[in-house]
Scaffold this active site. Structure first.
Site, PDB file in Angstrom:
ATOM      1  N   ILE A   1     -42.810   5.096 -14.604  1.00 29.11           N
ATOM      2  CA  ILE A   1     -41.561   4.943 -14.418  1.00 29.11           C
ATOM      3  C   ILE A   1     -40.126   4.637 -14.928  1.00 29.11           C
ATOM      4  O   ILE A   1     -39.572   5.047 -15.847  1.00 29.11           O
ATOM      5  CB  ILE A   1     -40.926   3.877 -12.604  1.00 29.11           C
ATOM      6  CG1 ILE A   1     -41.734   4.621 -11.658  1.00 29.11           C
ATOM      7  CG2 ILE A   1     -39.645   3.244 -12.324  1.00 29.11           C
ATOM      8  CD1 ILE A   1     -42.372   3.565 -10.586  1.00 29.11           C
TER       9      ILE A   1
ATOM     10  N   ASP B   1     -44.572  -3.070 -23.515  1.00 28.87           N
ATOM     11  CA  ASP B   1     -46.160  -3.015 -22.855  1.00 28.87           C
ATOM     12  C   ASP B   1     -46.606  -2.976 -23.579  1.00 28.87           C
ATOM     13  O   ASP B   1     -46.960  -3.631 -24.697  1.00 28.87           O
ATOM     14  CB  ASP B   1     -45.283  -1.433 -23.142  1.00 28.87           C
ATOM     15  CG  ASP B   1     -46.780  -0.579 -21.939  1.00 28.87           C
ATOM     16  OD1 ASP B   1     -45.972  -0.605 -20.352  1.00 28.87           O
ATOM     17  OD2 ASP B   1     -47.516  -1.392 -21.664  1.00 28.87           O
TER      18      ASP B   1
ATOM     19  N   ASP C   1     -36.604  -5.598  -4.604  1.00 24.05           N
ATOM     20  CA  ASP C   1     -37.023  -5.073  -3.904  1.00 24.05           C
ATOM     21  C   ASP C   1     -38.801  -5.218  -2.788  1.00 24.05           C
ATOM     22  O   ASP C   1     -39.274  -4.314  -2.156  1.00 24.05           O
ATOM     23  CB  ASP C   1     -37.098  -3.536  -3.980  1.00 24.05           C
ATOM     24  CG  ASP C   1     -37.568  -2.288  -3.281  1.00 24.05           C
ATOM     25  OD1 ASP C   1     -37.162  -2.303  -2.172  1.00 24.05           O
ATOM     26  OD2 ASP C   1     -38.267  -1.317  -3.414  1.00 24.05           O
TER      27      ASP C   1
ATOM     28  N   GLU D   1     -44.655  -9.741   3.087  1.00 23.67           N
ATOM     29  CA  GLU D   1     -43.806  -8.693   3.331  1.00 23.67           C
ATOM     30  C   GLU D   1     -44.210  -8.491   4.820  1.00 23.67           C
ATOM     31  O   GLU D   1     -45.725  -8.858   4.957  1.00 23.67           O
ATOM     32  CB  GLU D   1     -43.814  -7.392   2.491  1.00 23.67           C
ATOM     33  CG  GLU D   1     -43.894  -7.610   0.896  1.00 23.67           C
ATOM     34  CD  GLU D   1     -43.885  -5.968   0.179  1.00 23.67           C
ATOM     35  OE1 GLU D   1     -43.846  -4.835   0.773  1.00 23.67           O
ATOM     36  OE2 GLU D   1     -43.262  -5.880  -0.661  1.00 23.67           O
TER      37      GLU D   1
ATOM     38  N   HIS E   1     -38.586  -3.358   0.006  1.00 23.20           N
ATOM     39  CA  HIS E   1     -39.582  -2.096   0.085  1.00 23.20           C
ATOM     40  C   HIS E   1     -39.770  -0.506  -0.551  1.00 23.20           C
ATOM     41  O   HIS E   1     -40.382   0.075   0.215  1.00 23.20           O
ATOM     42  CB  HIS E   1     -41.147  -2.082   0.251  1.00 23.20           C
ATOM     43  CG  HIS E   1     -41.647  -2.170  -0.816  1.00 23.20           C
ATOM     44  ND1 HIS E   1     -42.786  -2.597  -1.011  1.00 23.20           N
ATOM     45  CD2 HIS E   1     -42.387  -1.163  -1.458  1.00 23.20           C
ATOM     46  CE1 HIS E   1     -44.204  -2.505  -1.773  1.00 23.20           C
ATOM     47  NE2 HIS E   1     -43.545  -1.417  -2.308  1.00 23.20           N
ATOM     48  N   ILE E   2     -38.212  -0.547  -0.454  1.00 22.95           N
ATOM     49  CA  ILE E   2     -37.872   1.316  -0.566  1.00 22.95           C
ATOM     50  C   ILE E   2     -37.221   1.862  -1.671  1.00 22.95           C
ATOM     51  O   ILE E   2     -36.536   3.346  -1.788  1.00 22.95           O
ATOM     52  CB  ILE E   2     -36.258   1.598   0.560  1.00 22.95           C
ATOM     53  CG1 ILE E   2     -35.327   0.269   0.055  1.00 22.95           C
ATOM     54  CG2 ILE E   2     -36.559   0.782   1.756  1.00 22.95           C
ATOM     55  CD1 ILE E   2     -33.630   0.972   0.681  1.00 22.95           C
ATOM     56  N   GLY E   3     -38.134   1.538  -2.915  1.00 23.01           N
ATOM     57  CA  GLY E   3     -37.788   1.557  -4.009  1.00 23.01           C
ATOM     58  C   GLY E   3     -38.078   3.648  -3.998  1.00 23.01           C
ATOM     59  O   GLY E   3     -37.094   4.531  -4.549  1.00 23.01           O
ATOM     60  N   GLY E   4     -39.927   3.329  -3.620  1.00 24.27           N
ATOM     61  CA  GLY E   4     -39.718   4.921  -3.552  1.00 24.27           C
ATOM     62  C   GLY E   4     -39.498   5.602  -2.552  1.00 24.27           C
ATOM     63  O   GLY E   4     -40.078   7.225  -1.608  1.00 24.27           O
TER      64      GLY E   4
END
Length: 630
Positions: A383, A402, A485, A490, A513-516
């Site tokens: 991503i 990273d 998100d 949750e 939690h709707i990123g995907g």
């Protein structure tokens, strides 16, 4: 099969459809009332199959409506070749081997049945069915009324004349006329076949209901294409897996149960006892307790990117192969990040709230373009790297950090420390995985290192941010705007209230939690993970598993495939081959791969083998799981 004979129906049994119905659809395709006539024919077919009208009436009424000729029959035959019932198709060798003991007895018609079943080795003289009558132009104008199968109880009479008295006779079919073969003493048992259609009026009379031909072969221990009937393999899918993924698993013949929401640990322990494949998303946790309760579990499919909801180490020890979809929703998440950045930089959220209250605030104060701004990406995986490319194409300057060495894309600049990234970035976005060591990687100290009026985005994992520290940064105006998100806790379903100290800020975009969660992403995820699990359970292919050695296998042809999963200790392969040698099993191909915890051996052996081999393989020290695929 000495002294055992099998009587098989054709329509909706050997093939997936009622052939006369399909012939009508082909012949009447150009007719202005095609749909209504074909539907009427289907209704008559079902009435006959369920015993609501006589067979002779059913045939006569359908023939009168058909309006077909020989050219349509040729088209039908080609269509039926694509409609052969899957469990019959994959067991072609059985029909070829036992052709002397197999009969097709059908109320359908030889003109289209013979070309289909003889391709499976079934003898033409063993095919009993009706025949059409044709006029001079080749159009169907009736049927041979002298044929016993055009009459009521015709199947009973035909089977009774085959000279099988005193033998074991099994009848397999989906209609009431197939049951009558047993009812009137011409067969010893009636197997109601439900792979294509289930008729309660028929199954109520069955000695045995079989959901596939594999089930019949398994019951009688006959040679078969697969070792275990797929309808006995139970699948539990939680949390709204995409319908395409569900459909793919159902089409394989598995017994699929779908639960919309997530399950608690205790609920899952109760449900999972006889489940072979578990599918879930991000809310259901598969713990050591759950895995211990899962007595038959072969595979877990995480229909999402992450796998932190599964105890991977313990799953590996239990021999459970775990799959996820690491790339399928990448684009969807990236687009939401870009959209959130633009909305926050332009203060759309706050201005919308004011406008909803009737307050007109047409002002450019603290509203900015994203062009030229520095975007700091924490986590440069699938991503993060794709976000880097899109952000740069919009004119942003990209920095990334990273823990592992990652090659930058485009003009992105690598930062050696997270502090270096935080101090320079106008926007900070998190794209790290859910490992425990990532808990609270952004806390009070990290917020203090960020620029004043920073934009902060978290679409990765809820536990990677200290929420109290974030609230403090929002209250102090350190953060100009934020989008979140994912959350440490949750709700389990859409009915549970979302409770969080992040509620109430007008400069904060909160999403559940709707990123995907786009149609495209969920379709890709559903199909990708379903395909991975199917390939593993059916063929042993562990490609792209997150916890097992990855082996991509060739298609299995005319051989048996033995699967052996064991703790990674020395000498196991030698012991496996010793067992195979002792039982004179000829190895056609063998594959071995290991990781730190387990070894995975696949052995393809000759069709003929001693079945004691499986029991002996399970006795080898260090064995976790051993199974056979035909």
């Amino acid at each position: 099969m000495e002294n055992k004979f099998l009587i098989i129906d054709f329509d909706s049994t050997f093939v997936q459809v009622e052939a006369l119905d399909e012939l009508a659809a082909i012949a009447l395709a150009e007719h202005p009332d095609s749909e209504s006539i074909v539907e009427r024919i289907r209704q008559i077919t079902n009435q006959g199959m369920e015993g609501k009208i006589s067979l002779s009436d059913s045939l006569a009424k359908r023939i009168s409506l058909l309006k077909a000729n020989k050219k349509h029959i040729e088209l039908l035959i080609e269509a039926l070749k694509q409609k052969i019932t899957p469990s019959f198709k994959r067991n072609k060798e059985f029909f070829e081997k036992f052709a002397d003991n197999i009969y097709i007895v059908s109320s359908g018609f030889k003109e289209y049945i013979t070309p289909i079943v003889t391709a499976f080795g079934i003898k033409e003289e063993h095919i009993y069915a009706n025949t059409f009558k044709f006029d001079e132009s080749g159009s169907i104008n009736g049927l041979d009324e002298n044929n016993l199968l055009s009459k009521d109880q015709g199947k009973v009479i035909v089977v009774s004349t085959l000279g099988l008295a005193g033998k074991t006779v099994w009848a397999v079919g989906d209609g009431i006329t197939d049951y009558e073969i047993k009812l009137y003493g011409a067969a010893n048992k009636f197997y109601a076949f439900t792979e294509n259609v289930t008729r309660p009026a028929v199954t109520a009379h069955a000695d045995v209901v079989i959901q596939s031909f594999d089930e019949f072969l398994y019951m009688h221990d006959f040679p078969r294409a697969i070792s275990y009937p797929r309808n006995r393999i139970k699948i539990l899918l939680l949390e709204n897996v995409h319908p395409n993924g569900i459909k793919m698993l159902q089409q394989e013949g598995y017994a699929v149960e779908v639960v919309k929401g997530s399950l608690s640990e205790d609920e899952l322990c109760e449900k999972i006892k006889d489940v072979a494949i578990l599918g879930l998303r991000s809310k259901t946790n598969v713990t050591k307790k759950v895995l211990d309760a899962a007595e038959r579990l072969l595979s877990i499919g995480c229909f999402c990117i992450g796998t932190n909801q599964v105890d991977l180490d313990y799953a590996t020890k239990k021999g459970v192969c775990v799959f996820n979809a690491p790339y399928s929703n990448t684009r969807s998440v990236v687009e939401q990040v870009i959209g959130s950045i633009i909305m926050l930089m332009r203060k759309v959220v706050a201005k919308n709230a004011m406008l909803q209250q009737g307050k007109w605030d047409k002002s450019a104060d603290n509203c900015y373009e994203i062009r030229g701004k520095k975007l700091g990406i924490v986590g440069y995986g699938n991503i993060g790297s794709q976000l880097s490319v899109l952000a740069e194409s919009l004119g942003m300057q990209v920095l990334y950090y990273d823990l592992t060495e990652k090659l930058q894309l485009g003009n992105a600049k690598k930062c050696e420390t997270i502090e270096e990234l935080l101090e320079q970035s106008d926007i900070v976005t998190l794209h790290v995985d859910g490992r425990k060591s990532n808990a609270n990687i952004i806390g009070k100290y990290e917020f203090s290192k960020m620029k004043n009026n920073v934009i902060f985005i978290n679409l990765s994992r809820g536990h990677v941010v200290d929420i109290d520290a974030m609230v403090e940064a929002l209250n102090s105006k350190k953060i100009m705007g934020a989008a979140v998100d994912v959350f440490p806790y949750e709700p389990k379903n859409n009915q549970e209230e979302f409770i969080s100290p992040l509620r109430g800020f007008d400069n904060l975009i909160l999403t559940p939690h709707i990123g995907g969660s786009t149609e495209e992403a969920q379709l890709n995820i559903g199909e990708f993970v379903a395909r991975r699990m199917i390939n593993y359970v059916n063929g042993g292919d562990s490609t792209q598993s997150v916890n097992m050695p990855n082996i991509q296998l060739p298609e299995l042809r005319r051989a048996h495939r033995l699967i052996h999963l064991h703790h990674n200790t020395s000498g196991v392969l030698a012991k496996i081959n010793s067992v195979l040698a002792q039982h004179k099993a000829n190895i056609l191909g063998q594959y071995l791969k290991t990781n730190e915890q387990v070894g995975y051996v696949i052995s393809d052996i000759d069709v003929e083998y001693d079945k004691e081999v499986i029991a002996e393989l399970k006795k080898i020290d260090g064995t976790i799981k051993s199974r056979v695929l035909y």
